[in-house]
Scaffold this motif. Structure first.
Motif, PDB file in Angstrom:
ATOM      1  N   ASP A  84     -15.589   1.575 -12.364  1.00 18.14           N
ATOM      2  CA  ASP A  84     -14.195   1.252 -12.438  1.00 18.14           C
ATOM      3  C   ASP A  84     -13.271   2.349 -12.092  1.00 18.14           C
ATOM      4  OD1 ASP A  84     -14.734  -1.238 -13.267  1.00 18.14           O
ATOM      5  OD2 ASP A  84     -14.379  -0.880 -15.486  1.00 18.14           O
ATOM      6  N   ALA A  85     -13.791   3.310 -11.343  1.00 21.46           N
ATOM      7  CA  ALA A  85     -13.171   4.441 -10.814  1.00 21.46           C
ATOM      8  C   ALA A  85     -13.038   4.276  -9.370  1.00 21.46           C
ATOM      9  CB  ALA A  85     -13.542   5.972 -11.091  1.00 21.46           C
ATOM     10  N   LEU A  86     -11.897   4.746  -8.609  1.00 27.91           N
ATOM     11  CA  LEU A  86     -11.405   4.341  -7.369  1.00 27.91           C
ATOM     12  C   LEU A  86     -10.326   5.513  -6.959  1.00 27.91           C
ATOM     13  CD1 LEU A  86     -10.567   0.747  -6.974  1.00 27.91           C
ATOM     14  CD2 LEU A  86     -12.635   1.644  -6.270  1.00 27.91           C
ATOM     15  N   VAL A  87     -10.512   5.815  -5.440  1.00 24.00           N
ATOM     16  CA  VAL A  87      -9.298   6.405  -4.807  1.00 24.00           C
ATOM     17  C   VAL A  87      -8.414   5.029  -4.341  1.00 24.00           C
ATOM     18  CG1 VAL A  87     -10.340   8.592  -4.491  1.00 24.00           C
ATOM     19  CG2 VAL A  87     -10.639   6.836  -2.742  1.00 24.00           C
ATOM     20  N   ALA A  88      -7.275   4.587  -4.757  1.00 28.52           N
ATOM     21  CA  ALA A  88      -6.619   3.452  -4.524  1.00 28.52           C
ATOM     22  C   ALA A  88      -5.761   3.436  -3.803  1.00 28.52           C
ATOM     23  CB  ALA A  88      -6.223   2.837  -6.135  1.00 28.52           C
ATOM     24  N   TYR A  89      -5.394   2.380  -3.039  1.00 27.76           N
ATOM     25  CA  TYR A  89      -4.153   2.294  -2.098  1.00 27.76           C
ATOM     26  C   TYR A  89      -3.538   0.982  -2.338  1.00 27.76           C
ATOM     27  CZ  TYR A  89      -8.153   0.493   0.921  1.00 27.76           C
ATOM     28  OH  TYR A  89      -9.209  -0.223   1.165  1.00 27.76           O
ATOM     29  N   GLU A  90      -3.904   0.190  -3.246  1.00 23.55           N
ATOM     30  CA  GLU A  90      -3.155  -1.014  -3.558  1.00 23.55           C
ATOM     31  C   GLU A  90      -3.210  -1.306  -5.140  1.00 23.55           C
ATOM     32  OE1 GLU A  90      -4.717  -4.494  -1.762  1.00 23.55           O
ATOM     33  OE2 GLU A  90      -4.224  -3.901   0.440  1.00 23.55           O
ATOM     34  N   ALA A  91      -2.211  -1.778  -5.620  1.00 26.10           N
ATOM     35  CA  ALA A  91      -2.542  -2.151  -7.189  1.00 26.10           C
ATOM     36  C   ALA A  91      -1.624  -3.576  -7.327  1.00 26.10           C
ATOM     37  CB  ALA A  91      -1.461  -1.281  -7.837  1.00 26.10           C
ATOM     38  N   ASP A  92      -2.167  -4.550  -8.044  1.00 26.19           N
ATOM     39  CA  ASP A  92      -1.803  -5.786  -8.037  1.00 26.19           C
ATOM     40  C   ASP A  92      -1.494  -6.436  -6.796  1.00 26.19           C
ATOM     41  OD1 ASP A  92      -1.930  -5.461 -11.085  1.00 26.19           O
ATOM     42  OD2 ASP A  92       0.074  -4.751 -11.128  1.00 26.19           O
ATOM     43  N   GLY A  93      -2.369  -6.280  -5.848  1.00 26.05           N
ATOM     44  CA  GLY A  93      -2.333  -7.038  -4.674  1.00 26.05           C
ATOM     45  C   GLY A  93      -1.429  -6.679  -3.589  1.00 26.05           C
ATOM     46  N   GLU A  94      -0.804  -5.610  -3.835  1.00 21.87           N
ATOM     47  CA  GLU A  94       0.419  -4.881  -3.024  1.00 21.87           C
ATOM     48  C   GLU A  94      -0.115  -3.581  -2.713  1.00 21.87           C
ATOM     49  OE1 GLU A  94       2.578  -6.564  -1.408  1.00 21.87           O
ATOM     50  OE2 GLU A  94       2.333  -8.604  -2.699  1.00 21.87           O
ATOM     51  N   PRO A  95       0.394  -2.825  -1.523  1.00 17.62           N
ATOM     52  CA  PRO A  95       0.271  -1.608  -1.389  1.00 17.62           C
ATOM     53  C   PRO A  95       0.998  -0.753  -2.536  1.00 17.62           C
ATOM     54  CG  PRO A  95       0.970  -2.606   0.592  1.00 17.62           C
ATOM     55  CD  PRO A  95       1.122  -3.591  -0.445  1.00 17.62           C
ATOM     56  N   LEU A  96       0.567   0.387  -2.792  1.00 20.22           N
ATOM     57  CA  LEU A  96       1.192   1.212  -3.975  1.00 20.22           C
ATOM     58  C   LEU A  96       2.278   1.285  -3.928  1.00 20.22           C
ATOM     59  CD1 LEU A  96      -1.623   3.894  -4.598  1.00 20.22           C
ATOM     60  CD2 LEU A  96      -0.922   2.374  -6.326  1.00 20.22           C
ATOM     61  N   ALA A  97       3.461   1.143  -4.890  1.00 20.86           N
ATOM     62  CA  ALA A  97       4.787   1.544  -4.641  1.00 20.86           C
ATOM     63  C   ALA A  97       4.897   3.213  -4.534  1.00 20.86           C
ATOM     64  CB  ALA A  97       5.578   1.252  -5.882  1.00 20.86           C
ATOM     65  N   PRO A  98       5.753   3.688  -3.819  1.00 17.19           N
ATOM     66  CA  PRO A  98       5.970   5.088  -3.822  1.00 17.19           C
ATOM     67  C   PRO A  98       5.905   5.795  -5.103  1.00 17.19           C
ATOM     68  CG  PRO A  98       7.486   3.941  -2.166  1.00 17.19           C
ATOM     69  CD  PRO A  98       6.719   2.928  -3.086  1.00 17.19           C
ATOM     70  N   GLU A  99       6.703   5.256  -6.194  1.00 17.50           N
ATOM     71  CA  GLU A  99       6.752   5.807  -7.416  1.00 17.50           C
ATOM     72  C   GLU A  99       5.402   5.597  -8.089  1.00 17.50           C
ATOM     73  OE1 GLU A  99       8.611   1.683  -8.049  1.00 17.50           O
ATOM     74  OE2 GLU A  99       8.258   3.317  -6.327  1.00 17.50           O
ATOM     75  N   HIS A 100       4.115   5.121  -7.713  1.00 14.41           N
ATOM     76  CA  HIS A 100       3.018   4.717  -8.388  1.00 14.41           C
ATOM     77  C   HIS A 100       2.047   5.636  -7.615  1.00 14.41           C
ATOM     78  CE1 HIS A 100       4.399   2.662 -11.903  1.00 14.41           C
ATOM     79  NE2 HIS A 100       4.777   1.778 -11.172  1.00 14.41           N
ATOM     80  N   GLY A 101       2.504   6.208  -6.502  1.00 15.09           N
ATOM     81  CA  GLY A 101       1.473   7.339  -5.928  1.00 15.09           C
ATOM     82  C   GLY A 101       1.135   6.837  -4.423  1.00 15.09           C
ATOM     83  N   TRP A 102       1.940   5.980  -3.828  1.00 13.83           N
ATOM     84  CA  TRP A 102       1.731   5.703  -2.261  1.00 13.83           C
ATOM     85  C   TRP A 102       1.644   6.884  -1.140  1.00 13.83           C
ATOM     86  CZ3 TRP A 102       4.155   6.326   2.464  1.00 13.83           C
ATOM     87  CH2 TRP A 102       3.956   5.562   3.378  1.00 13.83           C
ATOM     88  N   PRO A 103       0.756   6.962  -0.558  1.00 16.43           N
ATOM     89  CA  PRO A 103      -0.145   5.947  -0.223  1.00 16.43           C
ATOM     90  C   PRO A 103      -1.406   5.784  -0.928  1.00 16.43           C
ATOM     91  CG  PRO A 103      -0.520   7.992   1.307  1.00 16.43           C
ATOM     92  CD  PRO A 103       0.833   8.183   0.428  1.00 16.43           C
ATOM     93  N   LEU A 104      -1.786   6.926  -1.776  1.00 18.58           N
ATOM     94  CA  LEU A 104      -3.237   7.044  -2.160  1.00 18.58           C
ATOM     95  C   LEU A 104      -3.065   7.762  -3.543  1.00 18.58           C
ATOM     96  CD1 LEU A 104      -6.186   6.233  -1.568  1.00 18.58           C
ATOM     97  CD2 LEU A 104      -6.340   8.604  -0.985  1.00 18.58           C
ATOM     98  N   ARG A 105      -3.788   7.139  -4.579  1.00 21.45           N
ATOM     99  CA  ARG A 105      -3.826   7.620  -5.945  1.00 21.45           C
ATOM    100  C   ARG A 105      -5.308   7.415  -6.548  1.00 21.45           C
ATOM    101  NH1 ARG A 105      -0.367   5.427 -10.440  1.00 21.45           N
ATOM    102  NH2 ARG A 105      -1.734   7.051 -11.511  1.00 21.45           N
TER     103      ARG A 105
END
Length: 203
Positions: A134-155
């Motif tokens: 369940d670990a990732l380098v993620a670029y989407e959350a809840d079906g959408e690109p990460l919001a800037p405040e949540h780490g876009w483009p990658l977290r």
């Protein structure tokens, strides 16, 4: 804390959720609070890159397009913040470590990882935590690109630890033979960050 826990569990029961999912000292929220040190960085994807380096045979540097071409994985997990909020059933899409490991060939000496992010932020983990399913380098959350405040483009997303370990605005993963404290760990946050043990702070 007993009264706090009782109220938190009662709210879960009222919603038909299992209270056992909620770690000690936490409460459930549907919102995703925004917490970070410093400002939200500005990113130009044309010049942005992502590195994997350190205790690897083949250091790697990927452009945004190259990263997005790697096989993707989707997960749905509960996330838990050291500030006591928890958010259930949060979905992420991104690249699992195993795909990156195929490219870089980690050395046998690699036992730890330091996540390097914008503005000098870092977080540290055992490599085994990054290898979790369940670990990732993620670029989407809840079906959408990460919001800037949540780490876009990658977290980084490592749901087995308090969420400060899941560095926002990720730019690189450094594999190491020895552990090295990250940004918040140097300010007294617990090195392990196991929320079931309430490992919030080291003091």
């Amino acid at each position: 804390m007993t009264l706090f826990r009782s109220k938190a569990e009662q709210k879960l029961v009222e919603r038909g959720l299992d209270p056992a999912r909620l770690p000690p000292g936490q409460y459930l929220t549907d919102k995703w609070p925004v917490l970070h040190a410093g400002d939200v960085p500005e990113t130009d994807l044309a010049t942005w890159d992502f590195r994997v380096f350190g205790e690897v045979e083949r250091p790697l540097r990927l452009t945004w397009d190259e990263l997005r071409e790697l096989p993707a994985t989707e997960i749905t997990v509960d996330i838990h913040c050291v500030t006591r909020w928890s958010r259930f059933d949060t979905s992420f899409r991104g690249v699992h470590w195993r795909e990156l490991a195929k490219l870089v060939d980690p050395r046998r000496s690699a036992r730890f990882v330091v996540a390097h992010a914008e503005q000098g932020f870092s977080s540290n983990l055992p490599l085994a935590a990054l290898e979790d399913e369940d670990a990732l380098v993620a670029y989407e959350a809840d079906g959408e690109p990460l919001a800037p405040e949540h780490g876009w483009p990658l977290r980084l997303v490592v749901p087995s630890r308090y969420f400060w370990k899941s560095a926002k605005w990720l730019r690189g993963l450094e594999l190491r033979a020895a552990d090295e404290p990250g940004f918040w760990e140097r300010y007294g946050y617990h090195n392990e960050a196991d929320y079931w043990k309430e490992e919030r702070y080291s003091f």
